[in-house]
Design a protein around this motif. Structure first.
Motif, PDB file in Angstrom:
ATOM      1  N   LYS A  77      18.143  12.082  43.285  1.00 19.73           N
ATOM      2  CA  LYS A  77      18.313  12.487  44.940  1.00 19.73           C
ATOM      3  C   LYS A  77      17.653  11.311  45.524  1.00 19.73           C
ATOM      4  O   LYS A  77      16.595  10.710  45.268  1.00 19.73           O
ATOM      5  N   ARG A  78      18.239  11.076  46.929  1.00 19.47           N
ATOM      6  CA  ARG A  78      17.978   9.855  47.734  1.00 19.47           C
ATOM      7  C   ARG A  78      17.836  10.482  49.068  1.00 19.47           C
ATOM      8  O   ARG A  78      18.534  11.684  49.115  1.00 19.47           O
ATOM      9  N   ALA A  79      17.550   9.727  49.963  1.00 18.00           N
ATOM     10  CA  ALA A  79      17.508  10.236  51.549  1.00 18.00           C
ATOM     11  C   ALA A  79      18.712   9.083  52.009  1.00 18.00           C
ATOM     12  O   ALA A  79      18.721   7.983  51.524  1.00 18.00           O
ATOM     13  N   ILE A  80      19.593   9.539  52.998  1.00 17.61           N
ATOM     14  CA  ILE A  80      20.403   8.657  53.712  1.00 17.61           C
ATOM     15  C   ILE A  80      20.332   8.915  55.070  1.00 17.61           C
ATOM     16  O   ILE A  80      20.222   9.866  55.475  1.00 17.61           O
ATOM     17  N   GLY A 108       6.497   2.310  53.179  1.00 19.19           N
ATOM     18  CA  GLY A 108       8.026   2.833  53.472  1.00 19.19           C
ATOM     19  C   GLY A 108       8.594   3.323  52.215  1.00 19.19           C
ATOM     20  O   GLY A 108       8.449   2.844  51.140  1.00 19.19           O
ATOM     21  N   PRO A 109       9.335   4.121  52.482  1.00 20.27           N
ATOM     22  CA  PRO A 109      10.530   4.516  51.550  1.00 20.27           C
ATOM     23  C   PRO A 109      11.139   3.512  50.855  1.00 20.27           C
ATOM     24  O   PRO A 109      11.490   2.707  51.661  1.00 20.27           O
ATOM     25  N   LYS A 110      11.303   3.365  49.504  1.00 17.55           N
ATOM     26  CA  LYS A 110      12.019   2.311  49.168  1.00 17.55           C
ATOM     27  C   LYS A 110      13.592   2.315  49.512  1.00 17.55           C
ATOM     28  O   LYS A 110      14.185   3.229  49.270  1.00 17.55           O
ATOM     29  N   LEU A 111      13.825   1.057  49.694  1.00 22.64           N
ATOM     30  CA  LEU A 111      15.260   0.731  50.110  1.00 22.64           C
ATOM     31  C   LEU A 111      15.953   0.464  48.732  1.00 22.64           C
ATOM     32  O   LEU A 111      16.035  -0.321  47.976  1.00 22.64           O
ATOM     33  N   LEU A 119      22.322   3.932  55.295  1.00 26.43           N
ATOM     34  CA  LEU A 119      21.062   3.247  54.742  1.00 26.43           C
ATOM     35  C   LEU A 119      20.586   4.268  53.821  1.00 26.43           C
ATOM     36  O   LEU A 119      20.037   5.568  54.069  1.00 26.43           O
ATOM     37  N   LEU A 120      20.441   3.734  52.228  1.00 23.47           N
ATOM     38  CA  LEU A 120      20.141   4.632  51.343  1.00 23.47           C
ATOM     39  C   LEU A 120      18.843   4.271  50.769  1.00 23.47           C
ATOM     40  O   LEU A 120      18.456   3.219  50.551  1.00 23.47           O
TER      41      LEU A 120
END
Ligand SMILES: Nc1ncnc2c1ncn2[C@@H]1O[C@H](COP(=O)(O)OP(=O)(O)O)[C@@H](O)[C@H]1O
Ligand SMILES: [Mg+2]
Length: 260
Positions: A77-80, A108-111, A119-120
């Motif tokens: 799962k990721r945020a986009i 920050g959240p890892k890019l 942006l994932l």
């Protein structure tokens, strides 16, 4: 917990979902283009869940630039962040670059990846700071809050040291998420810059302890914030952003002195 809907890419062009892909104006061509970008990012499905809403779908968040949703990829799962078509930004590259710099100092959240419109990043499964603070009850509340605040100030100091100014921390009700294991994350590097003086510590102190609804709540819960002294220590820190000057800020806020 809100109901969640998991929609595979094959169904994303259905108008209800395509409307989110090109929020706030449905545009079939644009939706198709964006679908290809999602394929390139190896996204398999979008998950509509979270306590915010875009049209009638649940999402993690909504701002002036983007809609943030959970996505499923082959590695989890990721945020986009989906660029709104009315955003006054031509692409997500600037934000990706700023987030990358924050990641370089552990913030920050890892890019994971970026395209023109997406942006994932790491999905921060947690609660926005003000809600997290109001939800805390019972024994250990004060110590729990102090620990998180100390960690937030430390992160802001690391950003100051790196010369990266977040830009939206003086009023940040939506920009700090506390993950379920009690780790705070600073999100949204869209207005961040390396070309102006970094003032993350002073901005966040303004928000946390001086001028906001949350500052009032924290004042009641902690009772040890010496505002006059805090303002004085902030002034000194502004002149010289050293660890020692940061520690004096922490003391004025009744927070522990040691920063590891
Ligand atoms: N990585 C993430 N994990 C979980 N929620 C997020 C994440 N990034 C952003 N959010 C949520 O989505 C909201 C909108 O994202 P944000 O980056 O602030 O968009 P905008 O630039 O449009 O303001 C945030 O305020 C936050 O609550
Ligand atoms: Mg935002």
């Amino acid at each position: 917990m809100h109901r969640k809907e998991i929609i595979p890419l094959e169904r994303l062009l259905e108008q209800k979902y395509a409307e989110i892909l090109c929020y706030p104006r449905y545009d079939q061509k644009e939706a198709e283009k964006r679908l290809h970008e999602l394929e390139r990012l190896r996204v398999k499905a979008l998950e509509f869940a979270g306590d915010k809403k875009a049209f009638d779908l649940h999402v993690l968040g909504k701002g002036y630039v983007g809609i943030v949703v959970v996505v499923h990829t082959s590695t989890g799962k990721r945020a986009i962040k989906i660029r709104r078509i009315d955003a006054d930004r031509i692409g997500m590259q600037h934000e990706a670059e700023m987030l990358k710099r924050a990641n370089d100092v552990g913030i920050g959240p890892k890019l994971f990846d970026v395209t023109d419109n997406f942006l994932l990043m790491q999905f921060i499964d947690g609660t926005r700071l003000p809600e997290w603070i109001t939800a805390l009850k019972g024994r250990g509340t004060k110590a729990g809050i102090q620990k998180i605040l100390c960690e937030i100030l430390k992160q802001c100091w690391q950003l100051d040291e790196a010369g990266l100014d977040h830009g939206e921390l003086s009023n940040a009700p939506k920009h700090i998420i506390v993950e379920t294991d009690d780790t705070p994350y600073i999100v949204d590097f869209e207005t961040a810059s390396c070309n102006r003086k970094a003032s993350n510590v002073t901005s966040i102190c303004q928000y946390l302890f001086i001028g906001s609804q949350l500052a009032k709540t924290l004042g009641r819960k902690l009772r040890e914030i010496e505002t006059t002294r805090l303002i004085h220590t902030l002034r000194i820190y502004k002149q010289e952003q050293t660890k020692e000057n940061l520690e004096n800020i922490l003391v004025a806020c009744g927070l522990e002195r040691r920063i590891n």
